[in-house]
Scaffold this motif. Structure first.
Motif, PDB file in Angstrom:
ATOM      1  N   VAL A   1      -0.565   3.814  -2.315  1.00 40.90           N
ATOM      2  CA  VAL A   1      -1.721   4.565  -1.816  1.00 40.90           C
ATOM      3  C   VAL A   1      -1.262   5.754  -0.984  1.00 40.90           C
ATOM      4  O   VAL A   1      -1.749   6.874  -1.145  1.00 40.90           O
ATOM      5  CB  VAL A   1      -2.651   3.651  -0.990  1.00 40.90           C
ATOM      6  CG1 VAL A   1      -3.814   4.451  -0.412  1.00 40.90           C
ATOM      7  CG2 VAL A   1      -3.170   2.503  -1.848  1.00 40.90           C
ATOM      8  N   VAL A   2      -0.301   5.511  -0.095  1.00 38.39           N
ATOM      9  CA  VAL A   2       0.215   6.577   0.770  1.00 38.39           C
ATOM     10  C   VAL A   2       0.822   7.706  -0.061  1.00 38.39           C
ATOM     11  O   VAL A   2       0.672   8.894   0.269  1.00 38.39           O
ATOM     12  CB  VAL A   2       1.262   6.007   1.748  1.00 38.39           C
ATOM     13  CG1 VAL A   2       1.986   7.118   2.498  1.00 38.39           C
ATOM     14  CG2 VAL A   2       0.592   5.054   2.745  1.00 38.39           C
TER      15      VAL A   2
ATOM     16  N   ARG B   1      -3.551  11.790   0.858  1.00 44.14           N
ATOM     17  CA  ARG B   1      -2.543  10.972   0.179  1.00 44.14           C
ATOM     18  C   ARG B   1      -1.329  11.816  -0.200  1.00 44.14           C
ATOM     19  O   ARG B   1      -0.804  11.750  -1.301  1.00 44.14           O
ATOM     20  CB  ARG B   1      -3.149  10.278  -1.038  1.00 44.14           C
ATOM     21  CG  ARG B   1      -4.280   9.333  -0.660  1.00 44.14           C
ATOM     22  CD  ARG B   1      -5.045   8.808  -1.844  1.00 44.14           C
ATOM     23  NE  ARG B   1      -4.256   7.873  -2.636  1.00 44.14           N
ATOM     24  CZ  ARG B   1      -4.743   7.169  -3.655  1.00 44.14           C
ATOM     25  NH1 ARG B   1      -6.031   7.299  -3.989  1.00 44.14           N
ATOM     26  NH2 ARG B   1      -3.986   6.344  -4.348  1.00 44.14           N
TER      27      ARG B   1
ATOM     28  N   ASN C   1       0.811  -1.223   0.000  1.00 44.33           N
ATOM     29  CA  ASN C   1       0.000   0.000   0.000  1.00 44.33           C
ATOM     30  C   ASN C   1       0.844   1.272   0.000  1.00 44.33           C
ATOM     31  O   ASN C   1       0.320   2.360   0.234  1.00 44.33           O
ATOM     32  CB  ASN C   1      -0.975   0.009   1.184  1.00 44.33           C
ATOM     33  CG  ASN C   1      -0.273  -0.079   2.523  1.00 44.33           C
ATOM     34  OD1 ASN C   1       0.948   0.094   2.618  1.00 44.33           O
ATOM     35  ND2 ASN C   1      -1.037  -0.356   3.569  1.00 44.33           N
TER      36      ASN C   1
ATOM     37  N   VAL D   1      -2.632  11.784   5.427  1.00 44.29           N
ATOM     38  CA  VAL D   1      -2.952  10.443   4.939  1.00 44.29           C
ATOM     39  C   VAL D   1      -4.217  10.476   4.083  1.00 44.29           C
ATOM     40  O   VAL D   1      -4.281   9.851   3.019  1.00 44.29           O
ATOM     41  CB  VAL D   1      -3.107   9.472   6.126  1.00 44.29           C
ATOM     42  CG1 VAL D   1      -3.688   8.144   5.653  1.00 44.29           C
ATOM     43  CG2 VAL D   1      -1.758   9.248   6.812  1.00 44.29           C
TER      44      VAL D   1
ATOM     45  N   ASN E   1       0.096   8.313  -3.290  1.00 43.74           N
ATOM     46  CA  ASN E   1      -0.801   8.702  -4.386  1.00 43.74           C
ATOM     47  C   ASN E   1      -0.142   8.468  -5.749  1.00 43.74           C
ATOM     48  O   ASN E   1      -0.188   9.309  -6.645  1.00 43.74           O
ATOM     49  CB  ASN E   1      -1.232  10.174  -4.252  1.00 43.74           C
ATOM     50  CG  ASN E   1      -2.461  10.488  -5.100  1.00 43.74           C
ATOM     51  OD1 ASN E   1      -3.255   9.598  -5.410  1.00 43.74           O
ATOM     52  ND2 ASN E   1      -2.610  11.740  -5.480  1.00 43.74           N
TER      53      ASN E   1
END
Length: 280
Positions: A71-72, A248, A68, A245, A74
């Protein structure tokens, strides 16, 4: 915290879960006993802070099954570590720049075949690490949480281990279990700790001291001495973290002056001084 958890014995046909630190760049495994403690958040923002200090940094998403980091940050990579493993892409094409200026190698999420340490995964992962390390000053391995064979193998490649924990009892119990396994299976003489979401200044040092007392009582290294915990700092509970968070964005980009961002900068300073500065 009890001494209830002991390392799981490997079956005779199991792939080894350790290989020994890889020579080259300083490799730091950032891991945790349980998920949800901010490990990937710390990895990404620590990389940005080290990059600002002039270090050549790569973050490798070593959570091969539930990645992930994208995701963090972007990011929407067209090529991932999965493509490199399957021969669909070259390693150099899978490395991209993150918003903080550091390099990242992202893993595909939901890849069940990489959630177990098969001999093929072990060989592929090791060859990737060996190819990358000469190109950077520091490689951060953002591992999965817990003590699975994939996590333990990833950590075994690092010369240093940074455990991220929170003050919650479940996080500390799982951190203790992870440290115990690393000590007994990898003969780690020391483990570094950072306490995330600390409520008050000094909490992390007190927590680390309590964990050290439990380790002194129940866990010894191969030399017969207890593993030494090194407190690297606290990251205070800070509403700016959740905001970054949710956006992102890196905290060091979104709100660089907030208490948590300043704490991460201090952590980067400690790591650079202790691990990345050549000694005479």
């Amino acid at each position: 915290m009890s001494d209830a958890l002991s390392p799981q014995p490997m079956t005779p046909n199991a792939a080894p879960v350790q290989a020994g630190p890889v020579a080259g760049a300083r490799i730091i495994a950032i891991t945790s006993g349980k998920g949800g403690v901010g490990k990937t958040f710390v990895s990404a923002n620590l990389a940005a802070a080290l990059t600002r200090r002039g270090q050549r940094v790569l973050v490798l998403d070593a959570d091969l099954g539930l990645a992930n980091l994208d995701v963090v940050l972007n990011l929407h990579p067209k090529i991932t570590l999965h493509d490199v493993f399957t021969g669909k892409a070259r390693l150099e094409d899978a490395i991209i720049k993150a918003p903080g200026g550091f390099s990242v190698l992202l893993a595909g999420s939901g890849m069940v075949e990489y959630s177990r340490l098969t001999p093929e995964v072990r060989t592929q992962f090791l060859s990737v690490i060996q190819a990358l390390t000469p190109q950077y000053d520091v490689v951060l391995l953002d591992t999965g949480a817990g003590i699975s064979d994939v996590v333990l193998f990833s950590v075994s490649l690092a010369s240093e281990v940074l455990i991220v924990a929170t003050p919650e009892p479940t996080s500390l119990t799982d951190a203790y279990a992870a440290i115990k396994v690393l000590t007994m299976q990898q003969q780690r003489q020391h483990v570094r700790m950072v306490i995330n979401q600390a409520a008050r200044p000094g909490d992390g040092r007190a927590i680390t001291s309590q964990l050290q007392q439990v380790l002194d009582r129940f866990v010894s290294t191969q030399s017969g001495r207890p593993v030494r915990l090194i407190h690297m700092g606290d990251i205070p509970a800070d509403p700016s973290v959740r905001d970054a968070v949710m956006r992102r964005q890196l905290l060091l980009v979104n709100t660089p002056g907030c208490p948590a961002a300043l704490a991460i900068s201090q952590l980067a300073n400690k790591i650079e001084t202790a691990l990345l500065t050549p000694t005479a």
